[in-house]
Design a protein around this motif. Structure first.
Motif, short mmCIF file in Angstrom:
data_model
loop_
_atom_site.label_atom_id
_atom_site.label_comp_id
_atom_site.label_asym_id
_atom_site.label_seq_id
_atom_site.Cartn_x
_atom_site.Cartn_y
_atom_site.Cartn_z
N GLU A 76 0.94 -1.21 -0.07
CA GLU A 76 0.01 -0.06 0.14
C GLU A 76 0.78 1.43 0.18
N MET A 77 0.54 2.12 -0.82
CA MET A 77 1.51 3.27 -0.99
C MET A 77 0.51 4.73 -0.75
N THR A 78 1.31 5.79 -0.77
CA THR A 78 0.54 6.97 -0.52
C THR A 78 -0.16 7.24 -2.01
N GLY A 79 0.43 6.76 -2.79
CA GLY A 79 0.00 7.22 -4.44
C GLY A 79 0.58 6.31 -5.35
N LEU A 80 0.46 6.74 -6.63
CA LEU A 80 0.94 5.51 -7.69
C LEU A 80 2.28 5.89 -8.49
N ASN A 81 2.81 6.97 -7.91
CA ASN A 81 3.90 7.46 -8.51
C ASN A 81 5.15 7.24 -7.63
N LEU A 102 5.91 4.18 0.12
CA LEU A 102 5.47 3.20 0.68
C LEU A 102 5.01 3.00 1.94
N LEU A 103 3.79 2.62 2.30
CA LEU A 103 3.17 2.72 3.70
C LEU A 103 3.20 1.48 4.25
N SER A 104 2.86 0.19 3.50
CA SER A 104 2.86 -1.04 4.36
C SER A 104 3.16 -2.17 3.43
N VAL A 105 3.54 -3.14 3.87
CA VAL A 105 3.68 -4.41 2.59
C VAL A 105 3.28 -5.58 3.58
N ASP A 148 4.18 -2.74 -7.53
CA ASP A 148 4.87 -2.79 -6.24
C ASP A 148 6.34 -2.73 -6.20
N MET A 149 7.04 -3.48 -7.48
CA MET A 149 8.21 -3.33 -7.62
C MET A 149 9.02 -2.05 -7.88
N ALA A 150 8.24 -1.23 -8.14
CA ALA A 150 8.85 -0.01 -8.50
C ALA A 150 9.02 0.75 -7.34
#
Length: 201
Positions: A39-44, A50-53, A124-126
Motif C-alpha cells: 500500500e502506497m500514498t499514491g501511484l507515482n 510505501l506505507l505497508s507491505v 509494487d516492484m517500482a
C-alpha cells in the motif's frame, strides 16, 4: 530460470552488500512462492511513498496463513486525506511504523529465494526495488509473477495485452468464486492474490 536470468542473477549477487541475504540468489524449491502486496500514498514512485507491505507463503496448494507478515512503515511524508480513504492508513497508524530498513530486515529473509506473486507487480516492484537496492546493494533477484498476466493467458490463450477482466482483482476473484476479504488492506490483498494464484496457475 533461463540462462539470461541466471546471468543477471549472478551479476546482481556480485553487487550484494549484505552477505546474510546471499541465499536469496540460490535456486528456489519447486512449488514454493510468496504472495506480496503493498500500500502506497499514491501511484507515482517518484513522489509517493510505501506505507505497508504484506507477504504470505504459498507451499504447493497451501497458503500458510499462520506464517504471514504485515509490516507498517513510517513514510517520510504522512498520507493525506485523499489517499487515506483508499488505503485506510492514517497518520496515527503510520507515524509509529518501522523504518524502511527495519521493514526490509524482516521482509527480505521472509521472501528468501521464492518467486514473488502479486497483482500489478510492476507497481509494487517500482516502490520496493529502490528501497531494496539502497538496503542491500541490488534489487530483488526473485522471479516476479503477475497474476494479471497469468489470468489473461488462461482465459484468452495468448500473452499479448491484458483482458479487461484481468485489470481488476475483484473480477478474477469473482470468476473463481473466491470471497473478497476487504480491498486495499495489504494483508487481505496478499491472501486474495494467493488464493487466486492457486486457481490460475
Amino acid at each position: 530460470m533461463s540462462w539470461l536470468q541466471q546471468l543477471s542473477c549472478a551479476w546482481q549477487k556480485t553487487q550484494l552488500q549484505r552477505p546474510e541475504l546471499a541465499s536469496m540468489f540460490t535456486t528456489p524449491l519447486a512449488e514454493q512462492w510468496v504472495a506480496i502486496d503493498c500500500e502506497m500514498t499514491g501511484l507515482n514512485p517518484k513522489k509517493h511513498h510505501l506505507l505497508s507491505v504484506a507477504a504470505i507463503h504459498i507451499n504447493g496448494n497451501t497458503i500458510d496463513t499462520s506464517n504471514g507478515m504485515h509490516l507498517v512503515c513510517r513514510p517520510p511524508v504522512m498520507p493525506d486525506r485523499d489517499t487515506i480513504v483508499i488505503h485506510g492508513l492514517r497518520t496515527a497508524d503510520v507515524e509509529h511504523g518501522m523504518s524502511y530498513d527495519d521493514m526490509l530486515a524482516l521482509l527480505l529473509p521472509f521472501i528468501g529465494n521464492r518467486p514473488i506473486v502479486g497483482f500489478c507487480t510492476q507497481l509494487d516492484m517500482a516502490f520496493l526495488n529502490p528501497l531494496v537496492k539502497r538496503y542491500m546493494g541490488t534489487s530483488l533477484p526473485n522471479e516476479v509473477i503477475d497474476l494479471r498476466h497469468l489470468y489473461s493467458r488462461r482465459i484468452s490463450g495468448h500473452t499479448q495485452g491484458l483482458s479487461g477482466q484481468a485489470q481488476h482483482l475483484n473480477r478474477i476473484l469473482a470468476h473463481y468464486n473466491i470471497p473478497e476479504l476487504g480491498a486495499h488492506d495489504a494483508y487481505n490483498d496478499a491472501v486474495m492474490t494467493a488464493m487466486a494464484f492457486l486457481h490460475v496457475r
